[in-house]
Write a protein that holds these residues in place. Structure first.
Motif, PDB file in Angstrom:
ATOM      1  N   PHE A  18       0.808  -1.342   0.072  1.00  0.00           N
ATOM      2  CA  PHE A  18      -0.051   0.033   0.145  1.00  0.00           C
ATOM      3  C   PHE A  18       0.755   1.187  -0.150  1.00  0.00           C
ATOM      4  O   PHE A  18       0.279   2.242   0.227  1.00  0.00           O
ATOM      5  N   ILE A  19       2.176   1.008  -0.032  1.00  0.00           N
ATOM      6  CA  ILE A  19       2.769   2.281  -0.080  1.00  0.00           C
ATOM      7  C   ILE A  19       3.261   2.906  -1.526  1.00  0.00           C
ATOM      8  O   ILE A  19       3.333   2.371  -2.339  1.00  0.00           O
ATOM      9  N   VAL A  20       2.702   4.099  -1.498  1.00  0.00           N
ATOM     10  CA  VAL A  20       2.864   4.989  -2.708  1.00  0.00           C
ATOM     11  C   VAL A  20       4.182   6.016  -2.516  1.00  0.00           C
ATOM     12  O   VAL A  20       4.096   6.833  -1.790  1.00  0.00           O
ATOM     13  N   GLU A  42       6.944   8.484  -3.230  1.00  0.00           N
ATOM     14  CA  GLU A  42       7.354   9.784  -4.327  1.00  0.00           C
ATOM     15  C   GLU A  42       6.218  10.344  -4.875  1.00  0.00           C
ATOM     16  O   GLU A  42       6.227  10.550  -6.061  1.00  0.00           O
ATOM     17  N   SER A  43       5.047  10.522  -4.235  1.00  0.00           N
ATOM     18  CA  SER A  43       3.954  11.201  -4.811  1.00  0.00           C
ATOM     19  C   SER A  43       3.980  12.600  -4.929  1.00  0.00           C
ATOM     20  O   SER A  43       4.278  13.348  -3.751  1.00  0.00           O
ATOM     21  N   THR A  44       3.900  13.579  -5.922  1.00  0.00           N
ATOM     22  CA  THR A  44       4.074  14.758  -5.924  1.00  0.00           C
ATOM     23  C   THR A  44       2.778  15.511  -5.514  1.00  0.00           C
ATOM     24  O   THR A  44       1.682  15.078  -6.122  1.00  0.00           O
ATOM     25  N   LEU A  45       2.976  16.445  -4.443  1.00  0.00           N
ATOM     26  CA  LEU A  45       1.662  17.242  -4.131  1.00  0.00           C
ATOM     27  C   LEU A  45       1.449  18.159  -4.838  1.00  0.00           C
ATOM     28  O   LEU A  45       2.324  19.025  -5.259  1.00  0.00           O
ATOM     29  N   THR A  46       0.222  18.533  -5.173  1.00  0.00           N
ATOM     30  CA  THR A  46      -0.395  19.930  -5.677  1.00  0.00           C
ATOM     31  C   THR A  46      -0.537  20.835  -4.849  1.00  0.00           C
ATOM     32  O   THR A  46      -0.970  20.644  -3.878  1.00  0.00           O
ATOM     33  N   ASP A  64      -6.560   9.400  -0.974  1.00  0.00           N
ATOM     34  CA  ASP A  64      -6.573   7.894  -0.580  1.00  0.00           C
ATOM     35  C   ASP A  64      -5.506   7.739   0.466  1.00  0.00           C
ATOM     36  O   ASP A  64      -5.023   6.247   0.797  1.00  0.00           O
ATOM     37  N   CYS A  65      -4.824   8.870   1.133  1.00  0.00           N
ATOM     38  CA  CYS A  65      -3.828   8.822   1.990  1.00  0.00           C
ATOM     39  C   CYS A  65      -4.391   8.360   3.345  1.00  0.00           C
ATOM     40  O   CYS A  65      -5.168   8.860   3.796  1.00  0.00           O
ATOM     41  N   TYR A 120       3.556   7.649   0.972  1.00  0.00           N
ATOM     42  CA  TYR A 120       2.536   7.452   2.028  1.00  0.00           C
ATOM     43  C   TYR A 120       1.819   6.005   1.700  1.00  0.00           C
ATOM     44  O   TYR A 120       1.999   5.536   0.894  1.00  0.00           O
ATOM     45  N   ILE A 121       1.202   5.770   2.793  1.00  0.00           N
ATOM     46  CA  ILE A 121       0.173   4.514   2.928  1.00  0.00           C
ATOM     47  C   ILE A 121      -1.134   4.653   2.639  1.00  0.00           C
ATOM     48  O   ILE A 121      -1.626   5.582   3.167  1.00  0.00           O
TER      49      ILE A 121
END
Lengths: 234, 305
Positions: free
Chosen positions: A75-77, A79-83, A94-95, A160-161
């Motif tokens: 369930f780990i995502v 290096e998700s870039t935040l807006t 979905d965090c 994030y998970i």
């Protein structure tokens, strides 16, 4: 896995003449069961970490921490870039939890977490801790992450998970037959995301919910006792 | 932080300033110190289980400050020309001075600090010697006679009177003559003041050095200690590698000192380790070389005339 779970649940419900679960009911209960087990995994992982730090950890098959970590890793995502939406960076919907020390600026600069507005005010006030582009900080707000210095308006990434996706047992209706037929090729098909070794737990949880909705007290008691036995064995 | 190539070291890849990387291998940056500490000392199976990065940063900066004050032996040097106000405004990163010298043709002549006051605030007084206030009830300040005297200064004159000082340059004040004395020239003098160079006095609150009145248009060199914070440009803050371990042990002992549930013996052990690392750093940074020591000791059997 979802078809096996559904068959097992239906068999057990039918065996005791406890009624029938429609696909929609099953999907909803599956989602709730999966979320319950997902939460349990998190708390069991935390317990396992505490045990290890106390010198009670094991290796190989006795590596409980590793077993739960394996489940969490799904369930780990990364290096998700935040807006950015002033003044916050928006957290993905979905965090479940932002992983500690995973918030980075421009891929390499760690962003330190600050807990509470009062602490943030103190940090700003001191030359030793005042946020800078080299040592930025963030605090979590209702609307997202507030990153300081405020000159940072892009380049924030997090690991994030995420929550598990809602499972969906998809089917087709065969003319002349009452029973819906499992259709794995449907576009909206979604299997359980938990590892295979949680299949039993899923069945028990769904049966609990089915028992609740069917008002069958014996079914609830039976699944509860099974769950307690499982925990004792652990 | 990755190692840089030789070309980057010597020419900074052609980017200005081209010498930015020269000598950089001696140092470790603030960022690296914080990163390394978090990696090596913080974790679930370590004594420091969980600490926020900004707290590590704060203690790391404090460690750098303390080492700059006491152990690093890395003075900063600034030369300025003294104007008609006989003042030298302290540099923005000044903490304390090591030495203040007069530069004459490339030779530095150390000056001594005048322990007598050479500056003062003054309140305006009327002809009854009462203090005068403005409409807001605040006293009106004016230049003190002490400041004015220093600024007016005295020029050296040739003393033509009798006695051993006849023919020497001296200062006539209220019909009394005063002469500067050079080191070793006379008995029964206070060695603290045996220096013919001009004197200075530091006004810490005003942030200026006041000089005696014979220094206008002359070059003064200030060697001073800073705190290593580089005026808040954190990318420039660094520590010599000889003192790297000392920084880690400082941060470690400070975090443990403030921690609950850490036994006293762990705190004491961390403190002891810091003291040992501090002594090591200080010794290493004192730059004591065997060959230099031998050179000095070669003069031990020399006859003194």
């Amino acid at each position: 896995m979802i078809n096996n779970v559904r068959q097992s649940v239906l068999d057990l419900v039918r065996k005791a003449n406890n009624g029938y679960l429609t696909p929609d009911e099953f999907n909803r209960m599956s989602h709730m069961a999966q979320l319950d087990i997902f939460d349990e995994i998190m708390s069991k992982y935390a317990d396992a970490v505490v045990k290890r730090t106390l010198g009670l950890g094991g290796m190989d098959v006795a590596d409980i921490e590793g077993k739960y970590m394996e489940a969490i890793e799904t369930f780990i995502v990364p290096e998700s870039t935040l807006t950015y939406s002033a003044p916050n960076f928006l957290i993905p919907s979905d965090c479940y939890k932002i992983i500690d020390k995973s918030v980075v600026y421009n891929s390499t600069t760690p962003v330190s977490k600050v807990e509470g507005r009062r602490a943030l005010a103190q940090i700003r006030a001191s030359n030793l801790t005042a946020p800078s582009a080299l040592f930025p900080v963030y605090s979590k707000t209702q609307d997202g992450l507030r990153v300081e210095p405020t000159s940072i308006t892009s380049g924030i990434k997090i690991d994030y998970i995420r929550y598990p996706k809602m499972p969906k047992w998809t089917y087709t209706v065969v003319p002349g037959s009452d029973a819906p037929l499992f259709n794995i090729s449907a576009v909206d098909y979604q299997d359980f995301e938990l590892p295979k070794f949680f299949e039993d737990d899923l069945i028990i949880k769904i049966l609990q919910y089915a028992g609740v909705s069917l008002r069958e007290i014996e079914l609830i008691q039976a699944t509860k006792s099974e769950e307690i036995q499982n925990k004792q064995e652990q | 932080m990755a190692y840089i190539t030789d070309e980057q070291y010597y020419t900074n890849g052609g980017t200005n300033p081209t010498g930015a990387n020269q000598g950089s291998y001696q140092f470790i940056s603030l960022r690296e110190l914080v990163d390394n500490f978090e990696l090596l000392y913080v974790g679930e199976d370590k004594l420091i289980n969980r600490v926020h990065r900004h707290i590590v940063l704060a203690h790391t900066k404090r460690a750098i400050q303390e080492l700059n004050y006491n152990a690093l032996n890395m003075p900063k040097v600034l030369e300025l020309t003294i104007g008609s106000d006989y003042q030298f405004v302290l540099p923005p990163d000044y903490v304390n001075y090591i030495r203040i010298s007069l530069n004459i043709d490339g030779v530095l002549y150390p000056m001594i600090e005048n322990h007598q006051m050479t500056y003062a605030n003054s309140y305006l007084q009327d002809n009854n010697y009462d203090i005068v206030f403005d409409l807001s009830g605040n006293v009106i300040e004016t230049q003190s006679a002490l400041d004015q005297n220093r600024l007016d200064g005295l020029t050296a004159q040739l003393y033509a009177g009798p006695g051993p000082m006849s023919g020497q340059l001296g200062y006539s004040i209220d019909d009394e003559w005063y002469f500067a004395r050079t080191i070793g020239s006379s008995y029964k003098t206070n060695p603290e003041f045996m220096n013919t160079n001009p004197t200075f006095k530091i006004d810490k609150n005003a942030g200026v050095i006041h000089f005696s009145s014979d220094l206008q248009d002359r070059h003064v060199v200030l060697e001073y200690i800073s705190d290593g914070m580089e005026k808040g440009d954190w990318s420039e803050v660094k520590m010599h590698k000889f003192a790297e371990e000392c920084v880690y042990s400082y941060v470690n002992k400070e975090l443990l000192r403030n921690a609950r549930n850490v036994p006293m013996y762990e705190k004491m052990a961390a403190n002891k380790r810091y003291r040992a690392e501090y002594n090591n750093a200080k010794l290493a940074m004192s730059n004591l070389k065997g060959s230099r020591l031998i050179q000095v000791l070669r003069g031990k059997n020399k006859w003194q005339k």
